[in-house]
Design a protein around this motif. Structure first.
Motif, PDB file in Angstrom:
ATOM      1  N   ARG A  40       0.819  -1.162   0.224  1.00 47.08           N
ATOM      2  CA  ARG A  40       0.082   0.061   0.002  1.00 47.08           C
ATOM      3  C   ARG A  40       0.951   1.275   0.094  1.00 47.08           C
ATOM      4  O   ARG A  40       0.627   2.173  -0.601  1.00 47.08           O
ATOM      5  N   LYS A  41       1.942   1.055   0.635  1.00 49.71           N
ATOM      6  CA  LYS A  41       2.852   2.359   0.758  1.00 49.71           C
ATOM      7  C   LYS A  41       3.300   2.544  -0.630  1.00 49.71           C
ATOM      8  O   LYS A  41       3.539   3.744  -0.976  1.00 49.71           O
ATOM      9  N   ARG A  42       3.849   1.553  -1.513  1.00 47.05           N
ATOM     10  CA  ARG A  42       4.452   1.838  -2.648  1.00 47.05           C
ATOM     11  C   ARG A  42       3.352   2.411  -3.559  1.00 47.05           C
ATOM     12  O   ARG A  42       3.838   3.270  -4.418  1.00 47.05           O
ATOM     13  N   LEU A  43       1.975   1.891  -3.506  1.00 49.48           N
ATOM     14  CA  LEU A  43       1.054   2.386  -4.269  1.00 49.48           C
ATOM     15  C   LEU A  43       0.747   3.810  -3.954  1.00 49.48           C
ATOM     16  O   LEU A  43       0.577   4.594  -4.913  1.00 49.48           O
ATOM     17  N   GLU A  44       0.831   4.282  -2.767  1.00 50.89           N
ATOM     18  CA  GLU A  44       0.732   5.907  -2.582  1.00 50.89           C
ATOM     19  C   GLU A  44       1.626   6.420  -2.973  1.00 50.89           C
ATOM     20  O   GLU A  44       1.455   7.585  -3.497  1.00 50.89           O
ATOM     21  N   GLU A  45       2.702   6.097  -2.872  1.00 50.52           N
ATOM     22  CA  GLU A  45       3.743   6.836  -3.325  1.00 50.52           C
ATOM     23  C   GLU A  45       3.681   6.878  -5.017  1.00 50.52           C
ATOM     24  O   GLU A  45       4.234   7.791  -5.479  1.00 50.52           O
ATOM     25  N   VAL A  46       3.404   5.911  -5.492  1.00 55.30           N
ATOM     26  CA  VAL A  46       3.104   5.745  -7.364  1.00 55.30           C
ATOM     27  C   VAL A  46       2.030   7.130  -7.509  1.00 55.30           C
ATOM     28  O   VAL A  46       2.136   7.790  -8.450  1.00 55.30           O
ATOM     29  N   GLU A  47       1.017   6.882  -6.831  1.00 58.79           N
ATOM     30  CA  GLU A  47      -0.166   7.945  -6.818  1.00 58.79           C
ATOM     31  C   GLU A  47       0.341   9.390  -6.474  1.00 58.79           C
ATOM     32  O   GLU A  47       0.163  10.102  -7.450  1.00 58.79           O
ATOM     33  N   ALA A  48       1.166   9.349  -5.655  1.00 57.25           N
ATOM     34  CA  ALA A  48       1.718  10.690  -5.295  1.00 57.25           C
ATOM     35  C   ALA A  48       2.604  11.213  -6.651  1.00 57.25           C
ATOM     36  O   ALA A  48       2.671  12.395  -7.135  1.00 57.25           O
ATOM     37  N   SER A  49       3.522  10.284  -6.995  1.00 58.75           N
ATOM     38  CA  SER A  49       4.417  10.640  -8.230  1.00 58.75           C
ATOM     39  C   SER A  49       3.541  10.966  -9.538  1.00 58.75           C
ATOM     40  O   SER A  49       3.822  12.025 -10.351  1.00 58.75           O
ATOM     41  N   ALA A  50       2.197  10.258  -9.784  1.00 60.75           N
ATOM     42  CA  ALA A  50       1.484  10.625 -10.763  1.00 60.75           C
ATOM     43  C   ALA A  50       1.133  11.998 -10.658  1.00 60.75           C
ATOM     44  O   ALA A  50       0.836  12.739 -11.881  1.00 60.75           O
ATOM     45  N   ARG A  51       0.726  12.511  -9.794  1.00 63.82           N
ATOM     46  CA  ARG A  51       0.227  13.766  -9.334  1.00 63.82           C
ATOM     47  C   ARG A  51       1.215  14.939  -9.591  1.00 63.82           C
ATOM     48  O   ARG A  51       0.768  16.146  -9.950  1.00 63.82           O
ATOM     49  N   ARG A  52       2.562  14.512  -9.703  1.00 66.01           N
ATOM     50  CA  ARG A  52       3.342  15.480  -9.899  1.00 66.01           C
ATOM     51  C   ARG A  52       3.956  15.499 -11.310  1.00 66.01           C
ATOM     52  O   ARG A  52       5.017  15.974 -11.379  1.00 66.01           O
ATOM     53  N   PHE A  77      12.594  11.945  -1.053  1.00 64.63           N
ATOM     54  CA  PHE A  77      12.925  10.870  -1.793  1.00 64.63           C
ATOM     55  C   PHE A  77      11.790  10.529  -2.978  1.00 64.63           C
ATOM     56  O   PHE A  77      11.576   9.579  -3.646  1.00 64.63           O
ATOM     57  N   ASN A  78      10.576  11.387  -2.936  1.00 68.99           N
ATOM     58  CA  ASN A  78       9.442  11.107  -3.752  1.00 68.99           C
ATOM     59  C   ASN A  78      10.019  11.571  -5.371  1.00 68.99           C
ATOM     60  O   ASN A  78      10.749  12.484  -5.625  1.00 68.99           O
ATOM     61  N   LEU A  79       9.523  10.708  -6.268  1.00 65.75           N
ATOM     62  CA  LEU A  79       9.686  11.017  -7.695  1.00 65.75           C
ATOM     63  C   LEU A  79       9.404  12.395  -8.210  1.00 65.75           C
ATOM     64  O   LEU A  79       8.307  12.926  -7.755  1.00 65.75           O
ATOM     65  N   PHE A  80      10.288  13.075  -8.866  1.00 69.80           N
ATOM     66  CA  PHE A  80      10.078  14.211  -9.528  1.00 69.80           C
ATOM     67  C   PHE A  80      10.012  15.445  -8.402  1.00 69.80           C
ATOM     68  O   PHE A  80       9.754  16.628  -8.882  1.00 69.80           O
ATOM     69  N   VAL A  81      10.765  15.272  -7.163  1.00 65.57           N
ATOM     70  CA  VAL A  81      10.577  16.238  -6.188  1.00 65.57           C
ATOM     71  C   VAL A  81      12.019  16.883  -6.082  1.00 65.57           C
ATOM     72  O   VAL A  81      12.961  16.085  -6.051  1.00 65.57           O
ATOM     73  N   GLN A  82      12.053  18.216  -6.219  1.00 60.16           N
ATOM     74  CA  GLN A  82      13.464  18.892  -5.964  1.00 60.16           C
ATOM     75  C   GLN A  82      13.438  19.881  -5.043  1.00 60.16           C
ATOM     76  O   GLN A  82      12.306  20.114  -4.381  1.00 60.16           O
ATOM     77  N   GLY A  83      14.509  20.406  -4.608  1.00 61.71           N
ATOM     78  CA  GLY A  83      14.671  21.275  -3.547  1.00 61.71           C
ATOM     79  C   GLY A  83      13.889  22.791  -3.883  1.00 61.71           C
ATOM     80  O   GLY A  83      13.480  23.465  -3.058  1.00 61.71           O
ATOM     81  N   GLY A  84      14.169  22.937  -5.219  1.00 61.00           N
ATOM     82  CA  GLY A  84      13.675  24.441  -5.799  1.00 61.00           C
ATOM     83  C   GLY A  84      12.514  24.384  -6.410  1.00 61.00           C
ATOM     84  O   GLY A  84      12.023  23.185  -6.626  1.00 61.00           O
ATOM     85  N   GLN A  85      12.026  25.337  -7.235  1.00 58.79           N
ATOM     86  CA  GLN A  85      10.833  25.429  -8.238  1.00 58.79           C
ATOM     87  C   GLN A  85      11.322  24.653  -9.694  1.00 58.79           C
ATOM     88  O   GLN A  85      12.578  24.671  -9.888  1.00 58.79           O
ATOM     89  N   PRO A  86      10.354  23.971 -10.269  1.00 62.63           N
ATOM     90  CA  PRO A  86      10.546  23.694 -11.459  1.00 62.63           C
ATOM     91  C   PRO A  86      11.236  24.524 -12.556  1.00 62.63           C
ATOM     92  O   PRO A  86      10.990  25.716 -12.442  1.00 62.63           O
ATOM     93  N   GLY A  87      12.308  24.105 -12.998  1.00 62.16           N
ATOM     94  CA  GLY A  87      13.065  25.018 -13.809  1.00 62.16           C
ATOM     95  C   GLY A  87      13.887  26.298 -13.432  1.00 62.16           C
ATOM     96  O   GLY A  87      14.370  27.124 -14.003  1.00 62.16           O
ATOM     97  N   GLN A  88      14.185  25.961 -11.855  1.00 59.71           N
ATOM     98  CA  GLN A  88      14.841  27.210 -11.400  1.00 59.71           C
ATOM     99  C   GLN A  88      16.425  27.344 -11.714  1.00 59.71           C
ATOM    100  O   GLN A  88      16.690  28.626 -12.097  1.00 59.71           O
ATOM    101  N   THR A  89      17.087  26.243 -11.688  1.00 57.66           N
ATOM    102  CA  THR A  89      18.348  26.218 -12.117  1.00 57.66           C
ATOM    103  C   THR A  89      18.714  24.980 -13.036  1.00 57.66           C
ATOM    104  O   THR A  89      17.913  23.938 -12.678  1.00 57.66           O
TER     105      THR A  89
END
Length: 639
Positions: free
Chosen positions: A262-274, A443-455
């Protein structure tokens, strides 16, 4: 005083005796009567007539064995009760008795020896109470409890077990064995913090959960837990405080479910939202290296004879190609993991090989920023079972990230340590740090420290997600910590180590091929019941008795291979009981062990002289108990 003013004379003793006899004779809830020294009935009260059905004229002069079933008479139990009362002053017993009309009732019986002034036995007082209704109610309750116990023991989807008030495991079901990997004999008696990550134990998380359950009645929690083999799973836990009728804390019920999927599925769903955010970042990150490459090639086309200019622009092309290659490789790896197609080439690897490969790959980036790596090995030289290339890739990624987000000329610390069956690699930097609200997301997929396209250095936000996926494929875990923005970051990798040759796991809850018959005697009911349940769960047949008389009655139809006997019991202590048991001819193969809280050498000498084969001090070490029972199974002691 009398009316004449003279003191009243004391009431004659014979009158007081008549009052007492009248009181006894009129009691109807208890059968109270006297026996002579041979067991012949010499008196009879109203309660005896009501309970047993005989008039006084019908029964006085008869032997009291008339009230016993045939099987009890044939084994001489009535006479044995008189002998025990004569020897110990009194005896208490429960069992079936027979009325005049042949019907049976369950009786509680107390026989007390009567002495004259010279100390000679002149007879016995016998008090009998009909407790058939209570016995039947208790039997129904035991049957209900046994049904529930068997239900709990055989549930496999949930780990259901009990803790004592200090947090030690006291019961273990099939689900707990399946999810956590321990047999009951391996875990009962150990503290439940065994299942927690070392950092959680160091932070006092298990103790906090127990305290909250004690204060609130129940507490729920989710997080990573450790199996016996060192692998991790995501657990959903409910911890409930258990109180008795006097509101005394008896312990805690703990229910754990493996929610890794379930944890993995939740993380996949969160990844899809991003995903939308990622696509924007992807376009930016791919164009970033293409733009300087396009400019550099244009310059070289316009000035092909300017060697210095061509060399400078070739360097630009090379650097941007390497950056682009890394982006594409990361994307391909994420795709393989999502499709379940990332293959690991596993072998036994010394952890120092992983460290050496990662440092070699990351040193060009670190040296380019005038930084250094300080390696602290703590004499740790453990091995893991995994893919050297992939593990080095993870560690190299973390080292390059530490360099990227730290100022020039700073130090990155790489520490290797061992905690039980878990090996840990920690990378600490002096860089920009991570905000507290972002720690759980890095550690979530497609998460970065800054905003998209920042540097251009922000990347695709897949590096750390890729690291976590690879580590989890190795049955390990990875975490991030930071004191806040500007205060540096620490990343920790935990991997199960190899402590013995890898073999297929034995079936869980494997029982001995031949269990033992065990008699367990202890007046502490909680101690007796919990030890009896543990022995049953490891494959033995157990009879539990809470006093010496019940123990003697139980061996009439039960021949134990082992008798575990508490020493400090009322009425008949363990020393007396073992002497009584040795009088039974069919117990000549039984081995006897004292089970006591007393462990000084003098007591051990006393138990040896009394005829015990061994001396076990409470709380009993389960491993020692298992060895003793195995020895008994293979080498019974003839007498």
């Amino acid at each position: 005083m009398s009316d004449s003013g003279r003191p009243s004379s004391p009431r004659p003793a014979i009158e007081r005796h008549d009052i007492f006899r009248t009181l006894v004779e009129t009691i109807s809830d208890y059968a109270i009567f006297l026996l002579d020294t041979d067991g012949t009935i010499t008196s009879w009260n109203r309660g005896a007539q009501r309970i047993k059905g005989y008039e006084a004229s019908e029964i006085i002069g008869s032997h009291f064995s008339r009230f016993y079933p045939e099987d009890a008479i044939s084994r001489g139990w009535p006479q044995k009760e008189l002998e025990l009362a004569r020897r110990h002053g009194r005896v208490e017993d429960e069992g079936w008795r027979v009325r005049k009309d042949g019907t049976r009732f369950w009786a509680n019986v107390v026989i007390t020896a009567l002495h004259n002034e010279a100390g000679e036995i002149i007879g016995f007082a016998k008090i009998t109470r009909d407790i058939t209704d209570q016995m039947q109610d208790a039997a129904k309750l035991r049957e209900s409890e046994e049904t529930f116990r068997l239900l709990v023991l055989n549930v496999k989807d949930y780990a259901i077990f009990m803790l004592d008030p200090r947090g030690n495991v006291v019961s273990w079901n099939a689900g707990a064995a399946q999810i956590k990997g321990y047999r009951s004999s391996e875990i009962v008696g150990r503290h439940f913090s065994t299942f927690y990550l070392p950092e959680d134990v160091a932070a006092g998380k298990p103790e906090r959960l127990i305290q909250r359950a004690r204060e609130q009645g129940s507490v729920q929690d989710e997080g990573w837990r450790i199996r016996k083999d060192g692998s991790l799973f995501w657990a959903s836990v409910t911890l409930t405080a258990i109180y008795d009728e006097h509101r005394q804390l008896r312990g805690f019920a703990k229910v754990t479910r493996d929610m890794s999927e379930r944890k993995r599925l939740e993380e996949v769903e969160a990844s899809a939202r991003r995903m939308k955010e990622f696509l924007a970042t992807l376009a930016h990150e791919l164009r970033n290296p293409l733009a300087p490459m396009y400019s550099a090639t244009s310059i070289m086309e316009r000035a092909p004879d300017d060697l210095s200019l061509v060399k400078a622009n070739l360097g630009i092309v090379g650097r941007q190609l390497r950056h682009l290659t890394r982006l594409v490789d990361d994307l391909l790896d994420v795709g393989r993991i999502a499709a379940g197609k990332l293959e690991l080439r596993r072998s036994v690897i010394p952890i120092r090989e992983v460290i050496a490969a990662a440092i070699e790959g990351s040193m060009p980036a670190i040296e380019a920023r005038s930084q250094r790596i300080e390696v602290q090995l703590d004499d740790s030289d453990f091995q893991v079972f995994g893919d050297l290339t992939r593990l080095a890739q993870v560690l190299q990624n973390l080292l390059i990230n530490a360099s990227k987000f730290s100022p020039e000329s700073t130090t990155i610390t790489l520490r290797c340590s061992l905690n039980g069956r878990i090996g840990q690699l920690t990378i600490a930097d002096q860089g920009c740090g991570i905000a507290a609200e972002n720690l759980s997301e890095v550690f979530n997929l497609f998460v970065q420290g800054g905003q998209p396209g920042q540097t251009s250095s922000s990347g695709l936000g897949i590096g750390l997600s890729l690291c976590r996926s690879i580590i989890e494929l190795h049955e390990g875990s990875i975490s991030a910590a930071s004191q806040g923005i500007g205060l540096g970051s620490t990343f920790s990798i935990r991997l199960p180590i190899i402590t013995e040759p890898r073999t297929s796991m034995a079936p869980l809850l494997r029982r001995p091929q031949e269990g033992l018959n065990i008699l367990l005697v202890d007046d502490n009911r909680d101690a007796a019941d919990s030890m009896g349940l543990l022995l049953q769960m490891t494959g033995h047949s157990v009879k539990v008795a809470y006093d010496g008389v019940t123990a003697l009655r139980s061996v009439e139809d039960f021949t134990p291979d082992v008798a575990l006997i508490d020493l400090a019991m009322p009425d008949m202590d363990g020393f007396e009981l073992v002497r009584e048991l040795r009088d039974y001819a069919h117990l000549h193969h039984t081995r006897y062990y004292a089970l006591t809280g007393f462990g000084d050498p003098g007591i051990k000498e006393d138990t040896a002289r009394a005829g015990f084969d061994g001396h076990l001090v409470k709380p009993v070490d389960i491993d020692a108990m298992t060895e003793i029972l195995q020895e008994t199974k293979h080498r019974p002691a003839p007498r």
